[in-house]
Design a protein around this motif. Structure first.
Motif, PDB file in Angstrom:
ATOM      1  N   ARG A 284      67.713  29.125  67.403  1.00 26.94           N
ATOM      2  CA  ARG A 284      68.396  28.677  68.606  1.00 26.94           C
ATOM      3  C   ARG A 284      69.193  27.432  68.291  1.00 26.94           C
ATOM      4  O   ARG A 284      68.836  26.649  67.423  1.00 26.94           O
ATOM      5  CB  ARG A 284      67.374  28.375  69.712  1.00 26.94           C
ATOM      6  CG  ARG A 284      66.485  29.535  70.045  1.00 26.94           C
ATOM      7  CD  ARG A 284      67.229  30.671  70.683  1.00 26.94           C
ATOM      8  NE  ARG A 284      67.647  30.332  72.017  1.00 26.94           N
ATOM      9  CZ  ARG A 284      68.387  31.122  72.768  1.00 26.94           C
ATOM     10  NH1 ARG A 284      68.822  32.261  72.300  1.00 26.94           N
ATOM     11  NH2 ARG A 284      68.725  30.764  73.986  1.00 26.94           N
ATOM     12  N   GLY A 285      70.300  27.245  68.982  1.00 29.21           N
ATOM     13  CA  GLY A 285      71.156  26.100  68.731  1.00 29.21           C
ATOM     14  C   GLY A 285      71.538  25.422  70.021  1.00 29.21           C
ATOM     15  O   GLY A 285      71.162  25.837  71.110  1.00 29.21           O
ATOM     16  N   ALA A 286      72.295  24.356  69.894  1.00 27.68           N
ATOM     17  CA  ALA A 286      72.737  23.602  71.050  1.00 27.68           C
ATOM     18  C   ALA A 286      74.117  23.063  70.778  1.00 27.68           C
ATOM     19  O   ALA A 286      74.460  22.713  69.651  1.00 27.68           O
ATOM     20  CB  ALA A 286      71.765  22.463  71.353  1.00 27.68           C
ATOM     21  N   SER A 287      74.930  23.007  71.827  1.00 35.15           N
ATOM     22  CA  SER A 287      76.259  22.425  71.736  1.00 35.15           C
ATOM     23  C   SER A 287      76.177  21.002  72.274  1.00 35.15           C
ATOM     24  O   SER A 287      75.821  20.781  73.428  1.00 35.15           O
ATOM     25  CB  SER A 287      77.248  23.259  72.563  1.00 35.15           C
ATOM     26  OG  SER A 287      78.510  22.637  72.590  1.00 35.15           O
ATOM     27  N   VAL A 288      76.498  20.010  71.415  1.00 35.92           N
ATOM     28  CA  VAL A 288      76.382  18.607  71.791  1.00 35.92           C
ATOM     29  C   VAL A 288      77.693  17.901  71.490  1.00 35.92           C
ATOM     30  O   VAL A 288      78.582  18.428  70.808  1.00 35.92           O
ATOM     31  CB  VAL A 288      75.225  17.911  71.039  1.00 35.92           C
ATOM     32  CG1 VAL A 288      73.907  18.598  71.346  1.00 35.92           C
ATOM     33  CG2 VAL A 288      75.480  17.906  69.537  1.00 35.92           C
ATOM     34  N   SER A 289      77.811  16.672  71.995  1.00 37.18           N
ATOM     35  CA  SER A 289      79.020  15.877  71.773  1.00 37.18           C
ATOM     36  C   SER A 289      79.127  15.480  70.310  1.00 37.18           C
ATOM     37  O   SER A 289      78.134  15.165  69.647  1.00 37.18           O
ATOM     38  CB  SER A 289      78.990  14.637  72.652  1.00 37.18           C
ATOM     39  OG  SER A 289      80.061  13.766  72.319  1.00 37.18           O
ATOM     40  N   VAL A 290      80.360  15.459  69.805  1.00 40.08           N
ATOM     41  CA  VAL A 290      80.584  15.073  68.411  1.00 40.08           C
ATOM     42  C   VAL A 290      80.245  13.603  68.182  1.00 40.08           C
ATOM     43  O   VAL A 290      79.985  13.181  67.052  1.00 40.08           O
ATOM     44  CB  VAL A 290      82.050  15.376  68.014  1.00 40.08           C
ATOM     45  CG1 VAL A 290      83.001  14.400  68.689  1.00 40.08           C
ATOM     46  CG2 VAL A 290      82.227  15.330  66.501  1.00 40.08           C
ATOM     47  N   VAL A 325      74.440  21.503  61.055  1.00 37.12           N
ATOM     48  CA  VAL A 325      75.679  21.712  61.803  1.00 37.12           C
ATOM     49  C   VAL A 325      76.143  23.149  61.592  1.00 37.12           C
ATOM     50  O   VAL A 325      76.325  23.595  60.457  1.00 37.12           O
ATOM     51  CB  VAL A 325      76.771  20.728  61.342  1.00 37.12           C
ATOM     52  CG1 VAL A 325      78.063  20.972  62.125  1.00 37.12           C
ATOM     53  CG2 VAL A 325      76.298  19.294  61.516  1.00 37.12           C
ATOM     54  N   ARG A 326      76.320  23.889  62.700  1.00 38.62           N
ATOM     55  CA  ARG A 326      76.741  25.287  62.621  1.00 38.62           C
ATOM     56  C   ARG A 326      78.238  25.459  62.799  1.00 38.62           C
ATOM     57  O   ARG A 326      78.812  26.426  62.324  1.00 38.62           O
ATOM     58  CB  ARG A 326      76.014  26.106  63.691  1.00 38.62           C
ATOM     59  CG  ARG A 326      74.511  26.117  63.564  1.00 38.62           C
ATOM     60  CD  ARG A 326      74.069  26.831  62.318  1.00 38.62           C
ATOM     61  NE  ARG A 326      74.520  28.217  62.299  1.00 38.62           N
ATOM     62  CZ  ARG A 326      74.263  29.076  61.327  1.00 38.62           C
ATOM     63  NH1 ARG A 326      73.574  28.669  60.275  1.00 38.62           N
ATOM     64  NH2 ARG A 326      74.687  30.317  61.374  1.00 38.62           N
ATOM     65  N   GLY A 327      78.899  24.553  63.487  1.00 36.69           N
ATOM     66  CA  GLY A 327      80.337  24.682  63.701  1.00 36.69           C
ATOM     67  C   GLY A 327      80.839  23.603  64.637  1.00 36.69           C
ATOM     68  O   GLY A 327      80.076  22.956  65.354  1.00 36.69           O
ATOM     69  N   VAL A 328      82.154  23.399  64.611  1.00 34.17           N
ATOM     70  CA  VAL A 328      82.797  22.380  65.435  1.00 34.17           C
ATOM     71  C   VAL A 328      83.898  23.042  66.236  1.00 34.17           C
ATOM     72  O   VAL A 328      84.687  23.834  65.702  1.00 34.17           O
ATOM     73  CB  VAL A 328      83.387  21.238  64.574  1.00 34.17           C
ATOM     74  CG1 VAL A 328      84.041  20.194  65.452  1.00 34.17           C
ATOM     75  CG2 VAL A 328      82.312  20.619  63.709  1.00 34.17           C
ATOM     76  N   SER A 329      83.972  22.744  67.522  1.00 31.50           N
ATOM     77  CA  SER A 329      85.028  23.238  68.385  1.00 31.50           C
ATOM     78  C   SER A 329      85.450  22.113  69.317  1.00 31.50           C
ATOM     79  O   SER A 329      84.739  21.765  70.264  1.00 31.50           O
ATOM     80  CB  SER A 329      84.543  24.453  69.190  1.00 31.50           C
ATOM     81  OG  SER A 329      85.549  24.912  70.070  1.00 31.50           O
ATOM     82  N   GLY A 330      86.616  21.515  69.015  1.00 32.71           N
ATOM     83  CA  GLY A 330      87.086  20.399  69.831  1.00 32.71           C
ATOM     84  C   GLY A 330      86.171  19.199  69.675  1.00 32.71           C
ATOM     85  O   GLY A 330      85.915  18.730  68.569  1.00 32.71           O
ATOM     86  N   ASP A 331      85.672  18.687  70.806  1.00 36.81           N
ATOM     87  CA  ASP A 331      84.767  17.535  70.775  1.00 36.81           C
ATOM     88  C   ASP A 331      83.304  17.946  70.915  1.00 36.81           C
ATOM     89  O   ASP A 331      82.450  17.123  71.204  1.00 36.81           O
ATOM     90  CB  ASP A 331      85.134  16.543  71.873  1.00 36.81           C
ATOM     91  CG  ASP A 331      85.009  17.157  73.266  1.00 36.81           C
ATOM     92  OD1 ASP A 331      84.839  18.385  73.352  1.00 36.81           O
ATOM     93  OD2 ASP A 331      85.105  16.407  74.248  1.00 36.81           O
ATOM     94  N   ARG A 332      83.010  19.228  70.690  1.00 41.42           N
ATOM     95  CA  ARG A 332      81.646  19.729  70.770  1.00 41.42           C
ATOM     96  C   ARG A 332      81.230  20.273  69.396  1.00 41.42           C
ATOM     97  O   ARG A 332      82.041  20.806  68.645  1.00 41.42           O
ATOM     98  CB  ARG A 332      81.501  20.839  71.813  1.00 41.42           C
ATOM     99  CG  ARG A 332      81.978  20.464  73.207  1.00 41.42           C
ATOM    100  CD  ARG A 332      81.121  19.384  73.823  1.00 41.42           C
ATOM    101  NE  ARG A 332      79.759  19.831  74.071  1.00 41.42           N
ATOM    102  CZ  ARG A 332      78.814  19.035  74.567  1.00 41.42           C
ATOM    103  NH1 ARG A 332      79.078  17.752  74.847  1.00 41.42           N
ATOM    104  NH2 ARG A 332      77.603  19.503  74.784  1.00 41.42           N
ATOM    105  N   VAL A 333      79.932  20.124  69.100  1.00 36.99           N
ATOM    106  CA  VAL A 333      79.392  20.557  67.819  1.00 36.99           C
ATOM    107  C   VAL A 333      78.179  21.440  68.069  1.00 36.99           C
ATOM    108  O   VAL A 333      77.332  21.119  68.912  1.00 36.99           O
ATOM    109  CB  VAL A 333      78.983  19.349  66.953  1.00 36.99           C
ATOM    110  CG1 VAL A 333      78.487  19.819  65.591  1.00 36.99           C
ATOM    111  CG2 VAL A 333      80.129  18.393  66.793  1.00 36.99           C
ATOM    112  N   MET A 334      78.111  22.548  67.344  1.00 37.73           N
ATOM    113  CA  MET A 334      76.957  23.438  67.436  1.00 37.73           C
ATOM    114  C   MET A 334      75.959  23.034  66.355  1.00 37.73           C
ATOM    115  O   MET A 334      76.282  23.044  65.166  1.00 37.73           O
ATOM    116  CB  MET A 334      77.400  24.884  67.216  1.00 37.73           C
ATOM    117  CG  MET A 334      76.331  25.891  67.543  1.00 37.73           C
ATOM    118  SD  MET A 334      76.023  25.978  69.317  1.00 37.73           S
ATOM    119  CE  MET A 334      74.752  27.246  69.359  1.00 37.73           C
ATOM    120  N   ILE A 335      74.742  22.656  66.766  1.00 41.90           N
ATOM    121  CA  ILE A 335      73.745  22.181  65.807  1.00 41.90           C
ATOM    122  C   ILE A 335      72.433  22.908  66.018  1.00 41.90           C
ATOM    123  O   ILE A 335      72.186  23.500  67.072  1.00 41.90           O
ATOM    124  CB  ILE A 335      73.521  20.649  65.919  1.00 41.90           C
ATOM    125  CG1 ILE A 335      72.994  20.301  67.316  1.00 41.90           C
ATOM    126  CG2 ILE A 335      74.782  19.887  65.603  1.00 41.90           C
ATOM    127  CD1 ILE A 335      72.654  18.829  67.463  1.00 41.90           C
TER     128      ILE A 335
END
Length: 382
Positions: A284-290, A325-335
């Protein structure tokens, strides 16, 4: 000149009201010179990690059409005699669509039939002679082999005649008509392209590997077509390719579109896929602020979590944790690597050290404090 001996002495006047205060001060314990004052708490803003937080949607552009697009061709070459349908025509399963000139093909079938009949008579005659010991066993075997070969030739000619016509393998729509009557075609040359309706119609898109890994079967999608800007269609991911296209390096993804059966094939559409937060391996992952990431190194980084101290539950400290870190999209990061409902330091993380005391403030308050701090530092510069 005579100097007054009291003129240089300081004069202290006591009132009756001050006497109790002085007595209390005289009885107070002396301050501990070895005690270390607590460091001031660092003002930070935090973000709560929700369980199974979704990643940012995956967006792509593709073409709408039938899931099964079947090129129809003749098995053998020849002269096209008839093409009975045009582009856009709706056809039914088993319907005749085109045929070759059958004169030469029928002649080949008749020739094969004659050869089979002769071989059958020859084999029967040799079999009777062998029964009377006039023909040898080898002659009987040769006659039997010739009969089997003639039978195979007849089957081949008959199958070729069957596939000298094209019938619809399923119901659908003729997407392209690629030949006309009188054309001389070779075996396997497509005569038309049929869009089958048996398995529905889809929007086909190509995704890069990073996005393809986030998309799973059944993910919800929203589709918009350039030709219909005011309408919104819903759909779901029905297929995710497991190998990349060697020409583009992308992975094929198909999305079924609800309520779009009447739309023509070939429409260009854009899709937004609500990719799930689960990634490879079922984690499971979460999208958080960069802003929360520090000391990033390839696919890992450090974040600070806020936790209460055991000694004073009201005090908060920062705890460093390494995450993937799974990926970056804009100002959000999937971790990956955070527990649900964990409080993550975002703004102000750069000023925090492991074990430091922190004070949670709103983002606006923190921004104002950082701005004031910057102004103060500028003012004291020489």
């Amino acid at each position: 000149m005579t100097t007054n001996r009291f003129a240089l002495r300081p004069t202290v006047l006591f009132s009756a009201a001050m006497l109790p205060l002085m007595s209390a001060c005289s009885n107070a314990p002396a301050p501990d010179r070895d005690a270390t004052p607590l460091a001031p708490a660092v003002s930070v803003s935090v973000e709560t990690v929700a369980s199974g937080t979704n990643a940012d949607p995956v967006t792509a552009t593709g073409t709408f059409g039938s899931r099964d697009e079947i090129p129809l061709a003749f098995k053998i070459g020849g002269i096209v005699s008839r093409v009975l349908v045009d582009e856009g025509a709706t056809v039914q399963r088993g319907q005749l669509l085109a045929s070759l000139d059958l004169r030469e093909i029928n002649a080949a079938v008749d020739k094969a039939q004659v050869g089979f009949d002769k071989a059958q008579r020859d084999q029967a005659r040799v079999q009777r002679l062998a029964a009377d010991s006039v023909a040898t066993l080898a002659q009987l075997q040769d006659a039997t082999s010739a009969l089997n070969a003639a039978r195979s030739d007849l089957v081949t000619a008959t199958v070729n005649r069957e596939y000298a016509t094209i019938v619809a393998p399923e119901g659908g729509i003729v997407l392209q008509r690629l030949a006309t009557a009188g054309s001389n075609v070779s075996p396997g040359t497509p005569i038309m392209l049929l869009g089958g309706t048996r398995r529905g119609r889809v929007l086909r898109v190509g995704l890069p590997d990073r996005d393809a890994l986030r998309v799973q079967l059944g993910d919800a999608a929203t589709v918009h077509f350039d030709a219909l800007p005011t309408r919104t269609f819903t759909g779901r991911v029905q297929l995710v390719g497991r190998s990349a296209d060697p020409r583009t390096g992308t992975y094929a993804v198909e999305i079924t579109v609800s309520g779009a059966d009447a739309l023509p094939s070939g429409l260009v559409g854009s899709v937004s896929i609500a990719a799930r937060s689960s990634t490879g391996g079922g984690k499971r992952g979460a999208s958080v602020s960069v802003d929360a990431l520090l000391e990033a190194d390839r696919d890992s980084a450090t974040v600070y979590l806020v936790a209460a101290t055991r000694e004073a539950p009201g005090d908060l400290i920062a705890q460093a944790k390494r995450v993937r870190v799974r990926g970056v999209s804009g100002d959000r990061v999937m971790i990956e690597g955070l527990a649900p409902d964990a409080r993550l330091v975002t703004r102000g993380a750069a000023y925090v050290t492991p074990g430091a005391r922190v004070r949670i403030v709103t983002t606006d308050t923190l921004a104002a404090a950082l701005k004031a701090s910057a102004v103060t530092r500028t003012a004291v510069l020489p």
